[in-house]
Design an enzyme around this catalytic site. Sequence first.
Site, PDB file in Angstrom:
ATOM      1  N   LYS A 184       0.810  -1.165  -0.179  1.00 49.32           N
ATOM      2  CA  LYS A 184       0.069  -0.096   0.047  1.00 49.32           C
ATOM      3  C   LYS A 184       0.809   1.158   0.439  1.00 49.32           C
ATOM      4  CE  LYS A 184      -3.525  -2.548   0.001  1.00 49.32           C
ATOM      5  NZ  LYS A 184      -4.565  -3.533   0.969  1.00 49.32           N
TER       6      LYS A 184
HETATM    7  C1  PLP Z   1      -5.411  -4.660   0.806  1.00 49.54           C
HETATM    8  C2  PLP Z   1      -6.696  -4.645   0.624  1.00 49.54           C
HETATM    9  C3  PLP Z   1      -7.466  -5.301   2.030  1.00 49.54           C
HETATM   10  C4  PLP Z   1      -6.872  -5.649   2.965  1.00 49.54           C
HETATM   11  O1  PLP Z   1      -6.163  -4.894   3.969  1.00 49.54           O
HETATM   12  P1  PLP Z   1      -5.143  -5.920   5.181  1.00 49.54           P
HETATM   13  O2  PLP Z   1      -4.442  -4.731   5.649  1.00 49.54           O
HETATM   14  O3  PLP Z   1      -4.208  -6.352   4.358  1.00 49.54           O
HETATM   15  O4  PLP Z   1      -6.010  -6.558   5.400  1.00 49.54           O
HETATM   16  C5  PLP Z   1      -8.890  -4.682   1.802  1.00 49.54           C
HETATM   17  N1  PLP Z   1      -9.652  -3.768   0.413  1.00 49.54           N
HETATM   18  C6  PLP Z   1      -8.544  -3.791  -0.210  1.00 49.54           C
HETATM   19  C7  PLP Z   1      -9.482  -3.659  -1.579  1.00 49.54           C
HETATM   20  C8  PLP Z   1      -6.603  -3.763  -0.092  1.00 49.54           C
HETATM   21  O5  PLP Z   1      -6.378  -3.622  -0.713  1.00 49.54           O
END
Ligand code: PLP
Length: 387
Positions: A184
Amino acid sequence: MRQEFLPFSRPTIDDDEINEVVDSLRSGWITTGPKVKRFEDAFAAYVHAPFAVPLSSATAGLHLTLLALGITEGDEIITTPMTFASTLSIPVLCGARPVLVDIEPGTLNIDAARIREKITPATRAIIPVHFAGQACDMDPILALAGEFGLTVIEDAAHAAGTEYKGKRIGSLESVSIFSFHPNKNLTTGEGGMVCTPDESLAEEVSLLKFHGMSREAWKRFAASGTPNYDIMMPGFKYNMMDIQAAIGIHQLPKLDGFIARRTEIAEFYNREFADVPELALPSYAPYDQRHTWHLYTPLVRIEQLTIDRDRFMEELKKLNIGTGLHYKAIHHHAWYRENMPQPAGSLPHADYASDRILSLPLFPTMSDEDARDVVEAVKDVIARHRK
Ligand SMILES: *Cc1c(COP(=O)(O)O)cnc(C)c1O
């Protein structure tokens, strides 16, 4: 062809993050503590959120938010098929039924104009996903929520720094859930944050995240705390650690710079691919917003090529260019095909994107030369597989 493999994503970690983690390790305080509080306050200030709750992941944030809202058996949740597993798996695990609304073909965000027709007396919440860091059209979504008494839960996993009509995601009349997974725009290793103006919801999520103990329970072994504690309700173990927050504290001041560099590379791709008819490029939504370019996701027009998308990705890999897949539409995955089959043709834009989308390398420490290598490799694969 480039010598070294270029991954589609790589976190930007400098000595600041490393030294802060080492400081935590040496301090004797590794788990939830003062650094989590610092990161919580700094992040809340950055996104202009009245309340923020740091957690172990965005998935944990979704889980606790749905529990805090009392979402359960028989409830319906409206969301998008172009998303990651957790957006749907958490509602399903809470007993709710996800109801899918098709995407807009340009932004790949949920088509806000198609939500109303899916609202029933069982609908409890709408979960828009700010795809690739571009804000969904929140005004009509919030208006529908107001009209029907629904909660808007923004899946803001891609959207740290995203703005909609001058407002940061995290500051709207909703719950927004951020992810700090290494791919992210801002990372804490693993981590998440629930942001909301609803104080009692934040309090409930906060209790649920750590055994149902009150907010300051983490201090119970510190000089300023007391070993005694009270369990206010049964809770989970979804707290963020100081080791994680140590990374986030130093990522946050760099986030605007990360976004600027991501935007530069994405716009370079848009320019370089403008004359490539075999690609449908990501487009900007018509309203005022700040796109944070978490992903660069062109669609490959496979009907003009002799190979499909998966082969396209393999060919790029042979040229040392990594790719990601965000996303194969959720209703194309095995469990959903089996348990939540969608009428054929009911989600045409998601079906179209699902078979054609790929994520090209995009991260702040990519060089201009890396980006040029990507463009060259993509054009090369197309040139060799034109119909
Ligand atoms: C990465 C992601 C998640 C989950 O995030 P985590 O921190 O890994 O639990 C949920 N929704 C979307 C759209 C994502 O890209």
